[in-house]
Enzyme design. Structure first.
Site, PDB file in Angstrom:
ATOM      1  N   ASN A  80       0.799  -1.225   0.000  1.00 10.35           N
ATOM      2  CA  ASN A  80       0.000   0.000   0.000  1.00 10.35           C
ATOM      3  C   ASN A  80       0.833   1.277   0.000  1.00 10.35           C
ATOM      4  O   ASN A  80       0.321   2.354   0.293  1.00 10.35           O
ATOM      5  CB  ASN A  80      -0.951  -0.003   1.197  1.00 10.35           C
ATOM      6  CG  ASN A  80      -1.732  -1.297   1.285  1.00 10.35           C
ATOM      7  OD1 ASN A  80      -1.534  -2.073   2.208  1.00 10.35           O
ATOM      8  ND2 ASN A  80      -2.576  -1.566   0.302  1.00 10.35           N
ATOM      9  N   VAL A 123       1.406   7.021   0.179  1.00  7.16           N
ATOM     10  CA  VAL A 123       0.730   6.056   1.038  1.00  7.16           C
ATOM     11  C   VAL A 123      -0.725   5.931   0.611  1.00  7.16           C
ATOM     12  O   VAL A 123      -1.427   6.927   0.478  1.00  7.16           O
ATOM     13  CB  VAL A 123       0.793   6.509   2.513  1.00  7.16           C
ATOM     14  CG1 VAL A 123       0.001   5.573   3.409  1.00  7.16           C
ATOM     15  CG2 VAL A 123       2.237   6.610   2.972  1.00  7.16           C
ATOM     16  N   CYS A 124      -1.167   4.702   0.399  1.00  3.06           N
ATOM     17  CA  CYS A 124      -2.574   4.427   0.124  1.00  3.06           C
ATOM     18  C   CYS A 124      -3.191   4.012   1.451  1.00  3.06           C
ATOM     19  O   CYS A 124      -3.121   2.866   1.852  1.00  3.06           O
ATOM     20  CB  CYS A 124      -2.714   3.309  -0.901  1.00  3.06           C
ATOM     21  SG  CYS A 124      -4.421   2.840  -1.219  1.00  3.06           S
ATOM     22  N   LEU A 125      -3.733   4.955   2.142  1.00  9.89           N
ATOM     23  CA  LEU A 125      -4.292   4.683   3.459  1.00  9.89           C
ATOM     24  C   LEU A 125      -5.665   5.323   3.514  1.00  9.89           C
ATOM     25  O   LEU A 125      -5.799   6.543   3.468  1.00  9.89           O
ATOM     26  CB  LEU A 125      -3.372   5.263   4.539  1.00  9.89           C
ATOM     27  CG  LEU A 125      -3.718   4.981   5.985  1.00  9.89           C
ATOM     28  CD1 LEU A 125      -3.816   3.484   6.255  1.00  9.89           C
ATOM     29  CD2 LEU A 125      -2.675   5.587   6.899  1.00  9.89           C
TER      30      LEU A 125
END
EC number: 2.3.2.23
Length: 184
Positions: free
Chosen positions: A76, A84-86
């Protein structure tokens, strides 16, 4: 002083007074770096990353921009850009969250529980799903190569990765940051 400005100052001051090492860019509370340690009892334990944070003028109503500066192998997190894929940061951000939440809860949870079904790094996601032992070995290899104290320090002074740092005058012989008091 406007409410967003006050909130930015409050959140950044909390972070500065915490145990995290925080380096402001040009004394600007809206852009800074935080030294982040991988959570214990995870494959990321022992890793040290420099995380770049930018707070928009609309903070806390608009989420901060968070990115890893030195490389990390994670489904991620984009390996090249450090993005950041959050979900909590990117889509469900709330003014109730603050910067301490990001470094004490959100990022540690991301590293503890990678989501291979929503990857930014397809190779990491595929390895995690198909060959977990190879994935964990590659995480450890990346930590050894890119996420130690020296690498986090070097990235602070490396202007090739960040245009905002390119205007800092290092020819005077002055160090950009003073020596660390503690061993990481």
């Amino acid at each position: 002083m406007s409410s967003p400005r006050r909130r930015i100052e409050t959140d950044v001051m909390k972070l500065l007074m915490s145990d995290y090492e925080v380096t402001l860019v040009n004394d600007n509370m809206q852009e800074f770096y935080v030294r982040f340690h991988g959570p214990s009892e995870t494959p990321y334990s022992g890793g040290i990353w420099k995380v770049h944070v930018e707070l928009p003028s609309e903070y806390p109503w608009k989420s901060p921009s968070i990115g890893f500066v030195n490389r990390i192998f994670h489904p991620n997190i984009d390996e090249l850009s450090g993005s950041v894929c959050l979900d909590v940061i990117n889509q469900t951000w709330s003014p109730m969250f603050d910067m301490i939440n990001i470094f004490e809860v959100f990022l540690p949870q991301l590293l503890r529980y990678p989501n291979a079904s929503d990857p930014l790094n397809g190779e990491a996601a595929a390895l995690l799903l198909r060959e977990p032992n190879t994935y964990y070995a590659k995480v450890r290899d990346y930590i050894a190569r890119y996420a130690n104290k020296e690498d986090a320090d070097i990235t602070l002074n490396d202007s090739s990765d960040d245009d905002t740092m390119s205007s800092i005058d290092t020819e005077s012989g002055d160090e950009i940051a003073g020596p660390m008091d503690s061993d990481f």
